[in-house]
Write an enzyme that holds these catalytic residues in place. Sequence first.
Site, PDB file in Angstrom:
ATOM      1  N   HIS A 176       0.945  -1.111   0.135  1.00 61.03           N
ATOM      2  CA  HIS A 176      -0.241   0.126   0.083  1.00 61.03           C
ATOM      3  C   HIS A 176       0.860   1.300   0.097  1.00 61.03           C
ATOM      4  CE1 HIS A 176      -2.861   3.112   0.904  1.00 61.03           C
ATOM      5  NE2 HIS A 176      -3.965   2.250   0.517  1.00 61.03           N
ATOM      6  N   GLU A 249      -4.195   1.976  -7.416  1.00 64.08           N
ATOM      7  CA  GLU A 249      -4.504   2.785  -6.560  1.00 64.08           C
ATOM      8  C   GLU A 249      -3.545   4.175  -7.110  1.00 64.08           C
ATOM      9  OE1 GLU A 249      -6.680   1.691  -2.731  1.00 64.08           O
ATOM     10  OE2 GLU A 249      -4.331   1.691  -2.519  1.00 64.08           O
ATOM     11  N   SER A 295     -10.531   7.124  -3.438  1.00 65.18           N
ATOM     12  CA  SER A 295     -11.868   7.765  -3.607  1.00 65.18           C
ATOM     13  C   SER A 295     -12.964   7.180  -4.014  1.00 65.18           C
ATOM     14  CB  SER A 295     -11.544   9.313  -4.042  1.00 65.18           C
ATOM     15  OG  SER A 295     -10.528  10.085  -3.368  1.00 65.18           O
TER      16      SER A 295
HETATM   17  P1  PGA Z   1      -9.833   5.904  -0.178  1.00 67.04           P
HETATM   18  O1  PGA Z   1      -8.372   5.002   0.165  1.00 67.04           O
HETATM   19  O2  PGA Z   1     -10.972   5.186  -0.386  1.00 67.04           O
HETATM   20  O3  PGA Z   1     -10.094   6.745   1.214  1.00 67.04           O
HETATM   21  O4  PGA Z   1      -9.372   6.955  -0.996  1.00 67.04           O
HETATM   22  C1  PGA Z   1      -8.455   3.977  -0.676  1.00 67.04           C
HETATM   23  C2  PGA Z   1      -7.220   3.122  -0.054  1.00 67.04           C
HETATM   24  O5  PGA Z   1      -5.997   3.839   0.353  1.00 67.04           O
HETATM   25  O6  PGA Z   1      -7.040   1.854  -0.083  1.00 67.04           O
END
Ligand code: PGA
Length: 335
Positions: A176, A249, A295
């Site tokens: 991550h 991501e 998001s």
């Molecule tokens: P978010 O985070 O949905 O708050 O943007 C996603 C993630 O970091 O996995």
Amino acid sequence: MAMEYSIAQKLNDNTSKEPITFTIPSEEGNYKLTLTLTDGTQIPVNGNITVNSTVNTYNLKLTMSDGRVVDLGNFETEEIGEIIMKYIYGNWKMNSDVSTATTFATQFNSIFTNPPNVEVMIAPQASLIMLLKEKIASGVKIGAQSCYFENSGAYTGQNSCTAVKSCGATYAIVNHSEQIEYFGYTLDRGNKETINIIANDMIPIICCGEKLEQRERGQQFCWVEYQIRSLLQNITANQIQDAVRIVYEPIWAIGTGKVCAPTQAQEMCAHIKAVVTSMYDEPTGDSVKILYGGSMNASNAAALLAQPDIHGGLLSGASLKPIDFNNIINIAASR
Ligand code: PGA
């Protein structure tokens, strides 16, 4: 509202045809799909089933949680293959505690219908795994946010696959961007963790994605390819088929409210699939489920999940709110 499902027509000789769709009457409660073969054998349908092309006719029945059975009709062999699954995962990050996790579970369980075509997973902090496993509806899988690549030893502060698994986790997030940014995680560590997660019969959820500056320089595709190739090093096609999830991501979209346009996300997810296919082969590329994260919420989920190579989402903000999370699961179920 009745729900429409699609079943891909894919046989075990790998031929595929147009998916067939059927409608399930909407009912309260949990339900499961069962395939009943002409000889009476019953197969629960929860994602991947490959039918034997020597058997000609199938009957599809929906068994409701109260025992009622809805007959969906008979299908020829070539019409039944696998339900097209969507994957909605929650990453709670360093949020929640015993009290709020318990409240979440109570509220979520009262609205969650456990759609058969959505795999739902939540990764809380390691200290909440056991509690959440016990409190949350049984249809929800549990994951860890990180697992070190050794199973035991003098590694203060780390969690092992064996320990989180014994608490009920069957998934683990790898690479991550927050682990890279704040804790110095490297691709080499991510690769070792992925190998160890698979060795422990758990499913790695492998994150990748570029920073805004990389996108502005046009380096997003080669950077993501480099990350995937590094993280999957020394892992065989057999080990990853149906057993790995990859999440795109874009770092600039995480927790910022700036969602990536569905076409941009699709372009990268198609690229990820092409990278996996080029590293292994087409069936392996097809088998890896690719999710989008950053998001994602109830207003943009439908457009993202409508993209052909986006099979689901990893959400943080939205996964902490039972109603929002459940809404996104229902949106995925109706795709
Ligand atoms: P978010 O985070 O949905 O708050 O943007 C996603 C993630 O970091 O996995």
